[in-house]
Design a protein around this motif. Structure first.
Motif, mmCIF file in Angstrom:
data_model
loop_
_atom_site.group_PDB
_atom_site.id
_atom_site.type_symbol
_atom_site.label_atom_id
_atom_site.label_comp_id
_atom_site.label_asym_id
_atom_site.label_seq_id
_atom_site.Cartn_x
_atom_site.Cartn_y
_atom_site.Cartn_z
ATOM 1 N N LEU A 226 0.867 -1.171 0.000
ATOM 2 C CA LEU A 226 0.000 0.000 0.000
ATOM 3 C C LEU A 226 0.904 1.221 0.000
ATOM 4 O O LEU A 226 1.749 1.383 0.883
ATOM 5 N N THR A 227 0.762 2.059 -1.017
ATOM 6 C CA THR A 227 1.597 3.252 -1.144
ATOM 7 C C THR A 227 0.721 4.484 -1.312
ATOM 8 O O THR A 227 -0.375 4.417 -1.877
ATOM 9 N N LEU A 228 1.234 5.602 -0.844
ATOM 10 C CA LEU A 228 0.551 6.892 -0.952
ATOM 11 C C LEU A 228 1.557 7.915 -1.435
ATOM 12 O O LEU A 228 2.661 8.011 -0.876
ATOM 13 N N THR A 229 1.219 8.660 -2.475
ATOM 14 C CA THR A 229 2.130 9.647 -3.049
ATOM 15 C C THR A 229 2.701 10.563 -1.969
ATOM 16 O O THR A 229 1.964 11.126 -1.164
ATOM 17 N N GLY A 230 4.030 10.696 -1.967
ATOM 18 C CA GLY A 230 4.687 11.600 -1.035
ATOM 19 C C GLY A 230 4.893 11.037 0.354
ATOM 20 O O GLY A 230 5.332 11.756 1.261
ATOM 21 N N THR A 231 4.595 9.761 0.571
ATOM 22 C CA THR A 231 4.721 9.134 1.881
ATOM 23 C C THR A 231 5.411 7.789 1.728
ATOM 24 O O THR A 231 5.169 7.081 0.753
#
Length: 259
Positions: free
Chosen positions: A48-53
């Protein structure tokens, strides 16, 4: 569900001052349920990835019946250089946009058209002379008719909207081992290829159709054999791909394609 990828969902989250993209990938997906992200007890390869994190390092994601909604409670890795050190978390419910409701659904997805000469024979039959090239991505980070990077590896994606027997479909081919122009071999998994070759995946998905509750819908067709040629200009080539669905029905798509 995507051959060679597993379950994948891409969500746009409006956050203060920006909109970030959240990508969920569950390679070992076996139906609606609860999947652990990261850690020693995590579901194998779940991400699970989130842009900028930094990528999520712990938590769970649940997928509800139909595969279009669920819940999540995850914690992301420490943010480098922050003082004091901190990490973000994300919890609550999520849902995918359904065509015809919300998330800019009034817009017409196709942005351009290209001449094709594809013959379809078998369980589906027809001849495709024109195809709309979607302006959206089937998978997050996979631009259409262009190479892209996933985990340091190069891939290439071709997606087009076609009409077969009065039903609109998305035809998608992804070169999982992209090495420039040349020949690639679509298969459900790399292990199902008879010899070590340049692997690709392919699928034909009914456009705008929701999944059946609790199962991979039978109308989705996966590429199980054949070949795909990419010309040096990266905008045209040839394909001869056999597709099969859950019921064992199959058809073959052959001919030249263009972006």
């Amino acid at each position: 569900m995507y051959p060679g990828v597993g379950y994948a969902a891409t969500l746009d989250l409006p956050l203060p001052g920006r909109t970030s993209t959240l990508n969920v990938q569950l390679p070992t997906y076996n139906g609606p349920g609860r999947y652990r992200i990261g850690g020693r007890n995590g579901s194998e390869g779940s991400q699970l990835t989130l842009t900028g994190t930094p990528a999520a390092e712990s938590g769970t994601v649940t997928v509800g019946a139909g595969g279009l909604s669920g819940t999540m409670d995850v914690k992301f890795g420490p943010i480098g250089g922050s003082h004091p050190a901190r990490s973000d978390s994300l919890s609550g419910t999520w849902s995918c946009a359904v065509r015809g409701a919300g998330a800019g659904a009034a817009e017409t997805p196709p942005s351009s058209n290209a001449n094709e000469s594809l013959t379809v024979s078998g369980a589906l039959e027809g001849h495709v002379t024109r195809a709309a090239i979607p302006s959206f991505q089937l998978l997050g980070g996979a631009p259409n008719c262009s190479p892209y990077q996933v985990g340091g590896a190069s891939r290439f994606n071709l997606a087009m909207e076609v009409s077969l027997q009065a039903q609109p479909y998305i035809l998608d081919v992804q070169l999982q081992q992209y090495q420039g122009a040349g020949m690639y071999y679509p298969s459900f998994t790399a292990l199902s290829l008879p010899i070590e070759t340049s692997w690709a995946t392919a699928e034909l998905v009914p456009y705008g159709q929701q999944a059946a509750l609790g199962r991979i819908p039978s109308p989705i067709w996966a590429g199980v054999g054949g070949d795909f040629h990419l010309d040096p200009g990266l905008s045209a080539g040839l394909m001869s791909i056999r597709f099969m669905n859950r019921s064992g029905n199959s058809f073959i798509v052959t001919g030249p394609w263009n972006c």
